[in-house]
Design an enzyme around this catalytic site. Structure first.
Site, PDB file in Angstrom:
ATOM      1  N   TRP A  36       6.643  -1.087  -3.169  1.00 56.38           N
ATOM      2  CA  TRP A  36       7.018  -1.072  -1.747  1.00 56.38           C
ATOM      3  C   TRP A  36       8.398  -1.721  -1.576  1.00 56.38           C
ATOM      4  O   TRP A  36       9.207  -1.266  -0.778  1.00 56.38           O
ATOM      5  CB  TRP A  36       5.979  -1.811  -0.882  1.00 56.38           C
ATOM      6  CG  TRP A  36       4.802  -0.956  -0.509  1.00 56.38           C
ATOM      7  CD1 TRP A  36       4.272   0.068  -1.246  1.00 56.38           C
ATOM      8  CD2 TRP A  36       4.017  -1.058   0.687  1.00 56.38           C
ATOM      9  NE1 TRP A  36       3.205   0.614  -0.573  1.00 56.38           N
ATOM     10  CE2 TRP A  36       3.018  -0.062   0.606  1.00 56.38           C
ATOM     11  CE3 TRP A  36       4.054  -1.901   1.802  1.00 56.38           C
ATOM     12  CZ2 TRP A  36       2.066   0.117   1.623  1.00 56.38           C
ATOM     13  CZ3 TRP A  36       3.108  -1.727   2.816  1.00 56.38           C
ATOM     14  CH2 TRP A  36       2.130  -0.724   2.725  1.00 56.38           C
ATOM     15  N   LYS A 144      -2.308  -3.458   5.666  1.00 54.13           N
ATOM     16  CA  LYS A 144      -3.489  -2.742   5.153  1.00 54.13           C
ATOM     17  C   LYS A 144      -4.747  -3.466   5.593  1.00 54.13           C
ATOM     18  O   LYS A 144      -4.811  -4.691   5.574  1.00 54.13           O
ATOM     19  CB  LYS A 144      -3.418  -2.724   3.629  1.00 54.13           C
ATOM     20  CG  LYS A 144      -4.689  -2.156   2.982  1.00 54.13           C
ATOM     21  CD  LYS A 144      -4.450  -1.613   1.626  1.00 54.13           C
ATOM     22  CE  LYS A 144      -4.382  -2.686   0.545  1.00 54.13           C
ATOM     23  NZ  LYS A 144      -4.051  -2.074  -0.755  1.00 54.13           N
TER      24      LYS A 144
HETATM   25  N1  SAM Z   1       2.579  -2.790  -2.415  1.00 56.65           N
HETATM   26  C1  SAM Z   1       2.544  -3.183  -3.827  1.00 56.65           C
HETATM   27  C2  SAM Z   1       3.427  -2.224  -4.588  1.00 56.65           C
HETATM   28  O1  SAM Z   1       3.723  -1.166  -4.024  1.00 56.65           O
HETATM   29  O2  SAM Z   1       3.842  -2.520  -5.709  1.00 56.65           O
HETATM   30  C3  SAM Z   1       1.117  -3.212  -4.347  1.00 56.65           C
HETATM   31  C4  SAM Z   1       0.323  -4.353  -3.748  1.00 56.65           C
HETATM   32  S1  SAM Z   1      -1.273  -4.641  -4.443  1.00 56.65           S
HETATM   33  C5  SAM Z   1      -2.219  -3.341  -3.756  1.00 56.65           C
HETATM   34  C6  SAM Z   1      -1.860  -6.040  -3.546  1.00 56.65           C
HETATM   35  C7  SAM Z   1      -1.211  -7.362  -3.934  1.00 56.65           C
HETATM   36  O3  SAM Z   1      -1.543  -8.362  -2.979  1.00 56.65           O
HETATM   37  C8  SAM Z   1      -1.676  -7.898  -5.294  1.00 56.65           C
HETATM   38  O4  SAM Z   1      -0.588  -7.929  -6.183  1.00 56.65           O
HETATM   39  C9  SAM Z   1      -2.170  -9.309  -4.963  1.00 56.65           C
HETATM   40  O5  SAM Z   1      -1.818 -10.267  -5.940  1.00 56.65           O
HETATM   41  C10 SAM Z   1      -1.466  -9.597  -3.652  1.00 56.65           C
HETATM   42  N2  SAM Z   1      -2.077 -10.663  -2.854  1.00 56.65           N
HETATM   43  C11 SAM Z   1      -3.381 -10.799  -2.518  1.00 56.65           C
HETATM   44  N3  SAM Z   1      -3.559 -11.914  -1.808  1.00 56.65           N
HETATM   45  C12 SAM Z   1      -2.342 -12.504  -1.665  1.00 56.65           C
HETATM   46  C13 SAM Z   1      -1.883 -13.702  -1.036  1.00 56.65           C
HETATM   47  N4  SAM Z   1      -2.726 -14.516  -0.382  1.00 56.65           N
HETATM   48  N5  SAM Z   1      -0.572 -14.011  -1.096  1.00 56.65           N
HETATM   49  C14 SAM Z   1       0.293 -13.182  -1.748  1.00 56.65           C
HETATM   50  N6  SAM Z   1      -0.086 -12.045  -2.364  1.00 56.65           N
HETATM   51  C15 SAM Z   1      -1.384 -11.702  -2.330  1.00 56.65           C
END
Ligand code: SAM
Length: 192
Positions: A36, A144
């Site tokens: 992203w 999301k």
């Molecule tokens: N949009 C990203 C991409 O296109 O490369 C993919 C994102 S992935 C579906 C979701 C991410 O949210 C994971 O890498 C996870 O580590 C992160 N995440 C979950 N909880 C989080 C938090 N409290 N703070 C920061 N990142 C978090």
């Protein structure tokens, strides 16, 4: 080449709803592996490749390590809900404010649908707090959520703070059936 197929969801949402423009300052929450952010870097012109357009800025945050990307500043190993992280985000943003907050974050799923839903809803609500502090009037918030009973709560909260709130489901996301995105545009001016 994008780091992850999730790029196509953001491209699809952006081509339909026009949320990223040259010159925008963007916060990408849950940015790893960085797809992203790659899209955001292109769309906001943060590398200044288009010299006729304004140059934007992208900051990405994730609990995990994020491989560096030209045109973006990454805060790895950082929890977005943590107040230290939020302070850091504000300090790296050129004006301390953002035009767009993107969140593709998800907690590790337990498989218990209601619990997972609840946890993601709580993350969205915490992001909404951040948006109150950093998002400029007129700004955009995209996050999301997993479908479930509390979506309407998040939507109601968004409607208090944004003029235009809608639910979007990109085609690229149809495999992940419970996943939808809430798109809130035109952040209202804060009343003091
Ligand atoms: N949009 C990203 C991409 O296109 O490369 C993919 C994102 S992935 C579906 C979701 C991410 O949210 C994971 O890498 C996870 O580590 C992160 N995440 C979950 N909880 C989080 C938090 N409290 N703070 C920061 N990142 C978090």
């Amino acid at each position: 080449n994008y780091r992850c197929r999730s790029a196509f969801k953001l491209l699809e949402i952006d081509s339909k709803h026009h949320i990223l423009h040259p010159g925008h300052h963007v916060i990408d929450c849950g940015a790893a592996p960085g797809a992203w952010s790659q899209v955001a870097v292109e769309k906001v012109n943060s590398l200044g490749r288009d010299s006729a357009a304004r140059a934007g800025f992208v900051v990405g945050v994730d609990l995990l390590n994020i491989t560096p990307l030209d045109g973006a500043v990454f805060l790895s190993n950082s929890d977005i809900t943590d107040s230290d992280t939020q302070r850091k985000i504000i300090s790296v943003l050129p004006s301390g404010r953002a035009d767009v907050i993107l969140s593709d974050m998800a907690p590790n799923a337990t498989g218990i649908r209601d619990l997972d839903h609840q946890r993601l809803v709580n993350m969205c609500l915490s992001l909404l707090e951040l948006s109150q502090r950093v998002l400029l009037p007129g700004g955009t918030f995209l996050c999301k959520v997993w479908d479930g009973s509390e979506i309407s709560l998040v939507r109601d909260r968004l409607r208090q703070r944004f003029q235009d709130v809608r639910t979007v489901k990109p085609k690229a996301s149809r495999m992940e059936s419970a996943e939808i995105y809430l798109l809130a545009k035109m952040h209202k001016q804060q009343k003091h």
